[in-house]
Design a protein around this motif. Structure first.
Motif: not given
Length: 224
Positions: A117-127, A149-156, A165-172
């Protein structure tokens, strides 16, 4: 975990780190491992905070439950699929699963959120489940994936190769509330619980998402 045929060079490489190396870091990359050897887990799990198991053949990550202090996990280029759930790792802040075999976001992302639940850095490229120019995905597909994905992790703070970005988090948060997801499920099909408890590929949901989002175009600056 396995006990058999641990390469001697692997044992020697983990026998006591030089004074100038961080004893909380362990690298097992390129060791042709199918799972974490029991000997390694018993010897290092109590103090390791950074673990690199990239470029192996690991499909089961259950042994990580013993790494109570783990904050960073690099597991790139392993045949990990959406059926492989991480055990509870509440201290994990960084997770790299680039170029694995994750083909579906549902219910995998929800399970990942529960485990880490406390992920700050997540990388899933190439999946396959992470549409991008790397696998032929369109920018619109990439944006949908990213906002979900951003919507699922508030601390990301960082997803894939870009900062959140703040805009992405708000839109998510605006788009991926429960009423929005309920619109993706046909009446009588089991509702929201049917959506999150079944394995649904991102591609199968593309049409519904595109139809809904085309009516709710964001005014915020989401492009990076």
């Amino acid at each position: 975990m396995c006990d058999s045929s641990i390469p001697p060079d692997l044992i020697m490489s983990t026998e006591g780190a030089p004074e100038n190396e961080d004893p909380t870091r362990l690298t097992l990359a390129y060791e042709n491992l199918y799972e974490l050897p029991r000997t390694i887990v018993e010897r290092f799990s109590d103090h390791i905070r950074y673990l690199d198991i990239s470029h192996n053949k690991i499909t089961n990550l259950d042994a990580l439950v013993h790494f109570k202090h783990l904050t960073s996990l690099i597991a790139d280029s392993n045949p990990v699929t959406e059926n492989c759930f991480l055990p509870p790792l509440p201290k994990l802040e960084l997770l790299w699963l680039n170029h694995c075999k994750i083909a579906s976001l549902y219910p995998w992302v929800g399970k990942l959120k529960e485990s880490c639940p406390n992920l700050q850095y997540l990388c899933l490229m190439g999946n396959p489940a992470a549409p991008s120019y790397l696998n032929g995905g369109t920018f619109y597909e990439y944006l949908q994936y990213r906002l979900f994905v951003i919507s699922q992790f508030p601390s990301l703070n960082h997803l894939d190769d870009r900062k959140v970005t703040d805009d992405q988090r708000a839109e998510a948060q605006r788009l991926y509330k429960r009423p929005f997801l309920e619109r993706l499920v046909k009446p009588g099909s089991g509702g929201f619980s049917q959506l999150v408890n079944s394995s649904v590929s991102w591609g199968n949901m593309q049409g519904k998402l595109a139809s809904i989002l085309s009516k709710e175009r964001p005014n915020r600056n989401l492009l990076i």
